[in-house]
Motif scaffolding. Structure first.
Motif, mmCIF file in Angstrom:
data_model
loop_
_atom_site.group_PDB
_atom_site.id
_atom_site.type_symbol
_atom_site.label_atom_id
_atom_site.label_comp_id
_atom_site.label_asym_id
_atom_site.label_seq_id
_atom_site.Cartn_x
_atom_site.Cartn_y
_atom_site.Cartn_z
ATOM 1 N N LYS A 21 1.128 -1.113 -0.180
ATOM 2 C CA LYS A 21 0.152 0.122 0.142
ATOM 3 C C LYS A 21 0.323 2.037 -0.058
ATOM 4 N N GLN A 22 0.883 2.283 -0.600
ATOM 5 C CA GLN A 22 1.806 3.320 -1.088
ATOM 6 C C GLN A 22 0.718 4.254 -0.429
ATOM 7 N N GLN A 23 1.272 4.718 0.722
ATOM 8 C CA GLN A 23 1.038 6.220 2.059
ATOM 9 C C GLN A 23 1.553 7.222 1.603
ATOM 10 N N ASP A 24 1.817 7.910 1.097
ATOM 11 C CA ASP A 24 2.202 9.224 0.344
ATOM 12 C C ASP A 24 3.505 9.006 -0.763
ATOM 13 N N PRO A 25 3.315 10.111 -1.848
ATOM 14 C CA PRO A 25 2.443 11.045 -2.242
ATOM 15 C C PRO A 25 1.364 9.722 -2.986
ATOM 16 N N ALA A 26 0.406 10.964 -3.300
ATOM 17 C CA ALA A 26 -0.977 10.464 -3.906
ATOM 18 C C ALA A 26 -0.217 9.626 -5.592
ATOM 19 N N LYS A 43 -7.246 26.705 2.888
ATOM 20 C CA LYS A 43 -5.940 26.799 2.569
ATOM 21 C C LYS A 43 -5.434 25.333 3.082
ATOM 22 N N MET A 44 -6.499 24.727 3.909
ATOM 23 C CA MET A 44 -6.705 23.353 4.547
ATOM 24 C C MET A 44 -6.214 22.429 3.571
ATOM 25 N N ARG A 45 -5.521 21.666 3.942
ATOM 26 C CA ARG A 45 -5.036 20.206 2.895
ATOM 27 C C ARG A 45 -5.625 19.202 3.431
ATOM 28 N N ILE A 46 -5.787 18.730 2.494
ATOM 29 C CA ILE A 46 -6.863 17.679 2.165
ATOM 30 C C ILE A 46 -6.721 16.292 1.389
ATOM 31 N N LYS A 47 -6.244 15.606 2.636
ATOM 32 C CA LYS A 47 -5.803 13.955 1.740
ATOM 33 C C LYS A 47 -6.774 13.260 2.163
ATOM 34 N N ILE A 48 -7.431 12.275 0.582
ATOM 35 C CA ILE A 48 -8.227 10.941 0.898
ATOM 36 C C ILE A 48 -7.415 9.516 0.665
ATOM 37 N N ASP A 49 -8.012 8.644 1.694
ATOM 38 C CA ASP A 49 -6.821 7.838 1.665
ATOM 39 C C ASP A 49 -8.133 6.518 1.269
ATOM 40 N N VAL A 50 -8.309 6.181 -0.273
ATOM 41 C CA VAL A 50 -9.353 5.006 -0.312
ATOM 42 C C VAL A 50 -8.631 3.285 0.401
ATOM 43 N N ASP A 51 -9.803 2.547 0.599
ATOM 44 C CA ASP A 51 -9.333 1.519 1.703
ATOM 45 C C ASP A 51 -8.025 1.392 2.455
ATOM 46 N N PRO A 52 -7.174 2.097 2.752
ATOM 47 C CA PRO A 52 -6.353 2.722 3.816
ATOM 48 C C PRO A 52 -5.437 1.147 4.941
ATOM 49 N N GLN A 53 -4.708 1.015 5.053
ATOM 50 C CA GLN A 53 -3.807 0.359 6.025
ATOM 51 C C GLN A 53 -3.932 0.092 7.232
ATOM 52 N N LYS A 64 -6.374 16.113 11.949
ATOM 53 C CA LYS A 64 -7.666 15.557 11.906
ATOM 54 C C LYS A 64 -8.154 14.407 10.406
ATOM 55 N N LYS A 65 -8.914 13.177 11.513
ATOM 56 C CA LYS A 65 -9.342 12.646 10.300
ATOM 57 C C LYS A 65 -10.621 11.791 10.865
ATOM 58 N N ILE A 66 -10.424 12.022 9.745
ATOM 59 C CA ILE A 66 -12.936 11.690 8.948
ATOM 60 C C ILE A 66 -12.859 10.116 8.811
ATOM 61 N N LEU A 67 -13.456 9.067 9.506
ATOM 62 C CA LEU A 67 -13.595 8.024 8.559
ATOM 63 C C LEU A 67 -14.618 7.804 7.964
ATOM 64 N N LEU A 68 -14.824 7.024 6.708
ATOM 65 C CA LEU A 68 -16.573 7.137 6.437
ATOM 66 C C LEU A 68 -16.212 5.234 5.802
ATOM 67 N N LYS A 69 -17.198 4.080 6.621
ATOM 68 C CA LYS A 69 -18.196 3.459 6.044
ATOM 69 C C LYS A 69 -18.550 3.019 5.401
ATOM 70 N N ILE A 70 -18.561 2.687 4.302
ATOM 71 C CA ILE A 70 -19.494 2.032 3.277
ATOM 72 C C ILE A 70 -20.146 0.749 2.786
ATOM 73 N N GLU A 71 -20.772 0.649 2.976
ATOM 74 C CA GLU A 71 -21.454 -1.308 2.621
ATOM 75 C C GLU A 71 -20.924 -1.811 1.448
ATOM 76 N N LEU A 122 -14.215 1.210 3.180
ATOM 77 C CA LEU A 122 -13.345 2.790 3.828
ATOM 78 C C LEU A 122 -12.688 3.526 2.891
ATOM 79 N N ILE A 123 -13.007 5.079 3.258
ATOM 80 C CA ILE A 123 -12.017 6.366 2.803
ATOM 81 C C ILE A 123 -11.934 7.026 4.041
ATOM 82 N N GLU A 124 -10.694 7.282 4.387
ATOM 83 C CA GLU A 124 -9.917 7.697 5.609
ATOM 84 C C GLU A 124 -9.639 8.942 4.372
ATOM 85 N N ILE A 125 -10.139 10.596 5.317
ATOM 86 C CA ILE A 125 -10.403 11.581 5.013
ATOM 87 C C ILE A 125 -9.106 12.819 5.815
ATOM 88 N N THR A 126 -8.194 13.194 5.814
ATOM 89 C CA THR A 126 -7.480 13.631 7.009
ATOM 90 C C THR A 126 -7.190 15.246 6.339
#
Length: 832
Positions: free
Chosen positions: A424-429, A822-832, A787-794, A737-741
């Motif tokens: 799994k690639q973490q950073d960058p996108a 000015k907010m940085r937003i990072k999207i991680d699909v299927d985070p590990q 801060k992190k937001i976690l999105l759970k989708i069936e 899961l989709i994790e938004i940082t």
């Protein structure tokens, strides 16, 4: 006859920048017959910058919202990326919610995606002699004086001269005063390696040699010796003379370059350049395949049978069950069908052993591709797959980046240790999972995928037993070898009784001593590098922290530095406490560096080495450590997770896990699974060939269910426990899961604004699917609070439409105000 008017063509180009869309460029009419999809082109982006992009599509529609600029240059006679891989790039960008530019930067080696660099040049009409120093500021005069000597400077050089980061205002002022101008220069282009060779000139025939010998014998004996040495090295009279390198000829003859140049002037010899490979060519003897055991043969037949119906098969085999030999047989079958094979590994450390094994079977048909290779070496592998002239690679061994190579006729993808989070690639996108992306690539190429592991990921095993993937299991070790004996030592009890010897229990030390006395080898595993986890003042309890990240600094004794493992910030070890001034500062915890040092105290005659991120930074460091351990020049190997993954050593009888339950309490729903995998994998390094091995597990919580599962080699028990837990708490494989940082320099602004994005998401997905925003364990990294937001989708509701809803929510959030942008937003699909 009137000339036929040419059609105006346009090209949609993937630009190597994090912009969401492709950009349309006009193709000059006289290039209509030259341009092809998948070629690299030089394009202007913005007012002055030039980049190398890739043509994704050719069409006749001009853009409506802007005037298309012309393509500046075509770099390739033929495409460097085929249509299948362009479709794959598009899927990666869509699925992992990143830009096409992110994908091209991950896919192409930098030698194929060079860009322009701004150069500051002295203006032709400007004379320093005529200029008055008072006319310029101090900074301007510094640059003007430097330009007088160097004529041109890069932006980085100008920044160093002035000692400031932003040199743009100074340069703009010099331009307005007529002292300088700027231009864009392309940099970073791949250049083939050239080697100089020597040969006879065309008019030298065999019947003329004697007269040449006579002529040189009278006046130039040294030149005659040079010619004689050339005849010897080249085997000139044979049907196929051997090419002779200029350097080899001069070294073997002991002659000077001037003697060779004299022969060139006399038109007897000539020097010419040939393009040569930077890649090391194999001289290994090609061996036949090994005979399979009955269990392996049955497994191979089952895999081939499943491949008739399934595109993906999981090979679940216990450690040392012979999975690699099955891979070899599958590779043999693919090559026989004239198909290419991609063999993916999670760690560079694993490639050395495997490549040696593969090259003994297929020689120079095996190529290697990973990040420790230089840019030019990676370009050579890339070009070798597009234009298989000198070397036709049948098998490519690589880490996750090898997934983007331009394979044609790909028939098989092997993903060994498929459970490993390094895929799994973490950073960058793009933050892609190479295992999952490989399955999609195989679908595009009509290829087969074999996933191999002794401890498959829960998601993969679920896909296998539910019928989505095929499943083949090897439950016994090759050659009837027993699984290792596992002994658990209670650290809590040993510490209470004051029996601990540094970080070792007496039982582990006894096992190590016995192995050394029997001339056997030992592996000790500690999943923490450095010397100590942190240092602490005994008086006030102060622990030095990173100034940019919310973490304590790790002590590295060899470098005598306290270092941050997140951003690289470091300071020298303080002699006194920075808070109270006390000299009573002591180290706490231990890493691989301290383990290595302590071993020298207990076993002074033992040869010890270490394999971790610090000791393997050099290009061939992994291979060198593995080679000396294989050759038994090292008795004890200390390592982090690098030593857990698929390494095969004949003489290892003892494996020690020094702090087995350290990862169990990490706040991650996968922590139990990862700890089981890590312990089971490192245990598998013991007793693989000659005798039953022993694994000593040191732990504080010896009654933890995971340790019991490892002792019983009970993967299925661990899997069932995890499935029940994840079903109860709605985690994968039951959801996606989709994790938004969200990151911001100001913590108060982050606290104020981040709930707004969560609210936007809750409007679209419902509050039960959105968790957060919450601070992670490390709240600040490189001066950005997060801060992190976690999105759970069936799983049954997960779709592209859902991802569009996420993107829309983020766009609405960013448009709420100037501060929000000015907010940085990072999207991680299927985070590990």
């Amino acid at each position: 006859m009137p000339t036929q008017e040419r059609t105006t063509l346009f090209a949609d180009v993937i630009v190597p920048l994090a912009v969401p869309n492709l950009f349309t460029y006009r193709i000059p009419n006289n290039w209509n017959d030259l341009v092809q999809q998948g070629q690299r082109v030089v394009i202007q982006f913005g007012k002055s910058k030039f980049y190398v992009g890739v043509i994704a599509k050719i069409h006749e529609k001009s853009p409506k919202s802007y005037e298309a600029k012309y393509i500046q240059d075509i770099l390739d006679a033929k495409p460097i990326v085929n249509k299948t891989h362009l479709a794959f790039w598009d899927w990666v960008a869509t699925y992992y919610m990143c830009t096409p530019g992110d994908v091209i930067n991950a896919a192409l080696p930098s030698g194929l995606r060079f860009s322009s660099e701004t150069r500051i040049i002295k203006n032709e009409g400007f004379s320093l002699d005529e200029a008055a120093e008072e006319y310029f500021t101090e900074r301007e005069w510094k640059l003007v004086s430097e330009l007088e000597m160097k004529i041109e400077l890069s932006m980085a050089e100008a920044s160093n001269i002035l000692g400031i980061k932003n040199v743009q205002p100074v340069i703009q002022s010099l331009i307005s005063k007529g002292a300088a101008r700027v231009m864009e220069e392309m940099k970073g282009e791949f250049k083939p390696k050239k080697e100089s060779y020597v040969r006879f000139t065309k008019h030298i025939e065999e019947d003329k040699l004697q007269s040449i010998f006579n002529q040189l014998e009278k006046k130039a004996v040294i030149q005659l010796e040079l010619v004689m040495k050339y005849l010897q090295l080249s085997d000139w009279r044979s049907k196929k003379p051997i090419p002779v390198k200029k350097s080899a000829l001069l070294n073997s003859s002991g002659s000077s370059l001037s003697s060779l140049n004299s022969l060139v002037k006399k038109e007897i010899l000539e020097i010419y350049d040939e393009e040569v490979s930077r890649l090391k060519q194999s001289e290994e003897r090609i061996l036949r395949s090994n005979e399979l055991s009955p269990a392996q043969q049955e497994g191979l037949e089952k895999i081939n049978e499943l491949f008739k119906e399934k595109n993906v098969v999981l090979l679940h085999g216990v450690t040392s069950s012979g999975k690699t030999e099955l891979y070899m047989q599958l590779i043999e079958d693919a090559i026989r069908k004239n198909k290419k094979v991609l063999y993916m590994l999670p760690e560079i450390a694993l490639t050395a052993q495997l490549v040696s094994r593969l090259k003994k079977r297929w020689g120079n048909k095996v190529g290697v591709y990973h990040s420790k290779f230089g840019d030019n070496e990676r370009v050579e592998i890339w070009n070798g797959l597009i234009h298989p002239t000198k070397v036709d690679y049948s098998v490519i061994v690589g880490t996750r980046s090898a997934l983007f190579l331009p394979f044609s006729n790909l028939g098989l993808i092997i993903i060994d240790e498929e459970h490993d989070s390094s895929f799994k690639q973490q950073d960058p996108a793009p933050r892609y999972n190479a295992r999952d992306a490989a399955i999609f690539l195989a679908q595009l190429c009509n290829a087969k995928v074999i996933l191999g592991s002794a401890t498959p990921s829960v998601e993969t095993y679920h896909n296998a037993i539910s019928g989505k993937f095929g499943l083949v299991e090897l439950i016994t070790r090759f050659g009837g070898m027993e699984m290792p004996e596992i002994v658990v030592c209670d650290l809590k009890e040993e510490t209470r009784k004051k029996l601990m010897k540094s970080m070792f229990t007496p039982y582990l030390l006894g096992c190590v001593e016995e192995a050394l006395n029997n001339n056997e080898q030992v592996i000790l595993f500690q999943n923490r590098r450095g010397f100590a986890n942190f240092i602490e003042c005994r008086v006030c309890g102060n622990v030095p922290q990173c100034i940019r990240c919310d973490v304590s600094l790790t002590y590295h004794k060899k470098a005598d530095l306290l270092r941050c493992h997140y951003c690289g910030y470091s300071i020298t070890l303080p002699k006194t406490c920075a808070a109270c001034g006390s000299p009573l500062v002591e180290t706490k915890g231990f890493g691989t560096e301290k383990v290595e040092e302590e071993l020298a105290t207990f076993f002074p005659k033992a040869r010890t080495t270490r394999m971790d991120l610090d000791s393997t930074r050099a290009k061939n460091a992994h291979a060198n450590i593995i080679n000396i351990f294989e050759e038994r020049k090292v008795d004890i190997l200390v390592g982090t997770q690098m030593v857990t993954k698929g390494l095969d050593f004949d003489n290892v009888s003892v494996v020690g896990i020094l702090n087995a339950d350290a990862g169990l309490y990490f706040p991650d729903f996968r922590s139990t699974e990862k700890t089981f995998q890590m312990m089971a994998q490192v245990s598998g390094r013991a007793g693989r060939k000659n005798k039953r091995g022993k694994v000593v597990v040191q732990a504080f919580n010896t009654g933890h269910p995971v340790i019991a599962r490892v002792m019983a080699n009970d993967y299925n028990g661990m899997y069932n426990d995890q499935m029940e837990e994840r079903k109860n708490f709605n985690y994968p494989p039951f959801t996606r899961l989709i994790e938004i940082t969200l990151s911001h320099r100001n913590q108060e602004d982050l606290d104020a604004m981040s709930p707004d994005l969560a609210d936007e998401l809750k409007k679209r997905f419902g509050s039960d699917r959105v968790l957060g925003p919450e601070y992670p364990i490390v709240t600040k990294v490189q001066n950005f609070y997060q801060k992190k937001i976690l999105l759970k989708i069936e799983r049954d509701k997960y779709s592209l439409k859902m991802k569009d809803m996420v993107t829309d929510s983020i766009n609405v959030f960013l448009k709420k105000g100037k501060d929000y942008s000015k907010m940085r937003i990072k999207i991680d699909v299927d985070p590990q």
